[in-house]
Design a protein around this motif. Sequence first.
Motif, PDB file in Angstrom:
ATOM      1  N   THR A   1      49.461  31.423  29.688  1.00 40.54           N
ATOM      2  CA  THR A   1      48.372  30.691  29.037  1.00 40.54           C
ATOM      3  C   THR A   1      47.923  31.457  27.799  1.00 40.54           C
ATOM      4  O   THR A   1      48.573  32.426  27.389  1.00 40.54           O
ATOM      5  CB  THR A   1      47.191  30.487  30.002  1.00 40.54           C
TER       6      THR A   1
ATOM      7  N   GLU B   1      41.800  31.413  31.403  1.00 42.61           N
ATOM      8  CA  GLU B   1      42.867  30.486  31.783  1.00 42.61           C
ATOM      9  C   GLU B   1      43.965  31.191  32.573  1.00 42.61           C
ATOM     10  O   GLU B   1      44.505  30.632  33.530  1.00 42.61           O
ATOM     11  CB  GLU B   1      43.461  29.842  30.524  1.00 42.61           C
TER      12      GLU B   1
ATOM     13  N   ALA C   1      43.051  31.740  36.165  1.00 47.46           N
ATOM     14  CA  ALA C   1      43.021  30.518  36.970  1.00 47.46           C
ATOM     15  C   ALA C   1      44.398  29.912  37.194  1.00 47.46           C
ATOM     16  O   ALA C   1      44.583  29.108  38.116  1.00 47.46           O
ATOM     17  CB  ALA C   1      42.116  29.478  36.301  1.00 47.46           C
ATOM     18  N   TYR C   2      45.378  30.280  36.392  1.00 52.47           N
ATOM     19  CA  TYR C   2      46.667  29.574  36.395  1.00 52.47           C
ATOM     20  C   TYR C   2      47.349  29.598  37.763  1.00 52.47           C
ATOM     21  O   TYR C   2      47.798  28.561  38.265  1.00 52.47           O
ATOM     22  CB  TYR C   2      47.591  30.175  35.336  1.00 52.47           C
TER      23      TYR C   2
ATOM     24  N   MET D   1      46.184  29.959  40.693  1.00 53.42           N
ATOM     25  CA  MET D   1      45.477  29.141  41.677  1.00 53.42           C
ATOM     26  C   MET D   1      45.714  27.652  41.428  1.00 53.42           C
ATOM     27  O   MET D   1      45.783  26.861  42.376  1.00 53.42           O
ATOM     28  CB  MET D   1      43.981  29.460  41.632  1.00 53.42           C
ATOM     29  N   GLU D   2      45.832  27.263  40.178  1.00 52.13           N
ATOM     30  CA  GLU D   2      46.140  25.865  39.876  1.00 52.13           C
ATOM     31  C   GLU D   2      47.488  25.467  40.470  1.00 52.13           C
ATOM     32  O   GLU D   2      47.643  24.372  41.020  1.00 52.13           O
ATOM     33  CB  GLU D   2      46.152  25.649  38.361  1.00 52.13           C
ATOM     34  N   GLN D   3      48.479  26.370  40.363  1.00 49.84           N
ATOM     35  CA  GLN D   3      49.800  26.073  40.902  1.00 49.84           C
ATOM     36  C   GLN D   3      49.796  26.000  42.424  1.00 49.84           C
ATOM     37  O   GLN D   3      50.638  25.327  43.028  1.00 49.84           O
ATOM     38  CB  GLN D   3      50.813  27.138  40.437  1.00 49.84           C
TER      39      GLN D   3
ATOM     40  N   ALA E   1      47.225  24.816  44.117  1.00 49.25           N
ATOM     41  CA  ALA E   1      46.303  23.725  44.478  1.00 49.25           C
ATOM     42  C   ALA E   1      45.039  24.241  45.158  1.00 49.25           C
ATOM     43  O   ALA E   1      44.525  23.637  46.109  1.00 49.25           O
ATOM     44  CB  ALA E   1      47.015  22.700  45.361  1.00 49.25           C
TER      45      ALA E   1
ATOM     46  N   PRO F   1      38.829  23.448  42.974  1.00 51.68           N
ATOM     47  CA  PRO F   1      38.149  23.938  41.755  1.00 51.68           C
ATOM     48  C   PRO F   1      36.959  24.846  42.031  1.00 51.68           C
ATOM     49  O   PRO F   1      36.769  25.853  41.336  1.00 51.68           O
ATOM     50  CB  PRO F   1      37.721  22.639  41.058  1.00 51.68           C
TER      51      PRO F   1
ATOM     52  N   MET G   1      38.261  28.168  42.920  1.00 51.45           N
ATOM     53  CA  MET G   1      38.848  28.802  41.737  1.00 51.45           C
ATOM     54  C   MET G   1      37.777  29.458  40.882  1.00 51.45           C
ATOM     55  O   MET G   1      37.934  30.609  40.447  1.00 51.45           O
ATOM     56  CB  MET G   1      39.613  27.758  40.912  1.00 51.45           C
ATOM     57  N   ARG G   2      36.700  28.733  40.633  1.00 51.01           N
ATOM     58  CA  ARG G   2      35.632  29.268  39.773  1.00 51.01           C
ATOM     59  C   ARG G   2      35.041  30.544  40.377  1.00 51.01           C
ATOM     60  O   ARG G   2      34.811  31.532  39.684  1.00 51.01           O
ATOM     61  CB  ARG G   2      34.543  28.210  39.592  1.00 51.01           C
TER      62      ARG G   2
END
Length: 551
Positions: free
Chosen positions: A97, A102, A105-106, A108-110, A112, A115, A118-119
């Motif tokens: 990123t 970003e 967080a990346y 954790m986005e992968q 799932a 949110p 994640m925060r």
Amino acid sequence: MITFDQVTVHYEDTAEPVLRDVNLTVEEGELCLVVGHTGVGKSTLLGAVNGLVPHFTGGTLHGRVTVDGRDTADHPPRELADVVGVVGQDPLDGFVTDTVEEELAYAMEQLAVPPATMRKRVEETLDLLGLADLRHRALHELSGGQQQRVAIGSVLTAHPRVLVLDEPTSALDPTAAEEVLAAVTRLVHDLGVTVLLAEHRLERVVQYADRVLHLPGDGRVVSGPPAEIFRTSSIAPPIVELGRSAAWSPLPLSVRDARRAAAPLRARLGGTLPPPVRPAPDTDAPDLLRARGVTVTHRGVPAVREVGIDLRGGEVTALMGRNGSGKSSLLWALQGSGPRKAGSVSVGESGTSARDPGKVSATEARRLVGLVPQTPTDLLYLESVGQELAQADSESAVGADGVPARAVLDRLAPGIPDSTHPRDLSEGQKLALVLAIQLAAAPRVVLLDEPTRGLDYRAKGALIDIVDGLASEGRAVVISTHDVEFVARAADRVVVMAEGDVVADGATGDVIVASPVFAPQTAKILAPLPFLTVDQVASVLAAPHETAPDA
């Protein structure tokens, strides 16, 4: 948690296996320190834990590696991402990123991750690693040490059960390194995370290890308690070398334990002046570089503030300071390639021979000032080591004043074939190759930005020999580094920067001993005695004792 069952790894271009018949079990909640000289297979061992070896690196893996019950032969890295977090030697290789937040967080986005979770994890990691002030910064704008912390943080946010760290503190200043290692230790002790950590700066990490995995270089992996392994290992931190010299048993692994054992040694050394670490530089030698009022800004933010510095021929200067203090920006400005908002730089002994490296051609600037950057691969673009060396000799017109690049490389990292692709080298080998390329031009001033990153103790000793040789030829050498043990052995002078300013400038012993952050282990253990290195202690202990004459 991690099991190696008769594991052998063989690459097509090597005559012998990198790993041979490795049987190993790492329990949950263990912190295992992986040690060995450069190129013995530490990265291969770590890569086998999450399937990078052999799924992405190639080669053949015989035997079986299981992580949390999953066989890596059947589960490629993407199917182990929720269990194993990996931080490689070069953080830039892993970034996907643009900004710090970003990147955290990346992963954790992968996976799932919700949110809200994640925060929360991003905020926890920003505080844990001291990154809160950098959350919106672009990754390419960060210093090498800041990038390293972001890389570690991006793995921690996924809360892996196994953490694989390949030289996690190599680009960090001493304080930042302690913060990162304290965070890793909390994960081990409080959450039961299993950690495999490879590191060349053993003085930073040995006290935290539950177990040591030593790779002697013949494909084997020798496992055991730290004090037991380091008693006879070919590689050891200064605190262990000091314990060996003083015949301490058991060997201390922390400064605190060593100071408790050192009272008799301090009494024996008391009243004895240590021999000089290195010959005193010639005070009458001319200044080869003079900088006045050098100012560097990045997007309006000052990185270097009106710095003035003189570099004398034959003197080795260490440039120190926390990550982001402006060290790299100053080096690039002195070399001429980096931006300089204000100030002047002149290279040459005096009079009309002095030139500004920022106002001459790139070829001429390289002969005035040579710079090895933090990321050596920035200067590597050909298909083999032999081509890189030949190109360096050609561009530098190696003659009576120059040393062939191959000769320098063989002194720093012997045994690298000409046919090897530069990208296949370890980080330490890449750095050695770039240093050889730069020295082929025989510059009068040599600037090294974090040159010990990725080098083991043996390679650092070879680097010191190279630096000593440059200084003996009358060149000025500047080494930007966080490696306090290397500075104690290699530097005549230390310049400390903070927030773009020079805050200390003096003889090595005076500057580093005055700071609890920059003091080497030997100085901490034997204080208030003026010893900086184990070699100084060993030479005094080896000297014959005077005896009183008979009455």
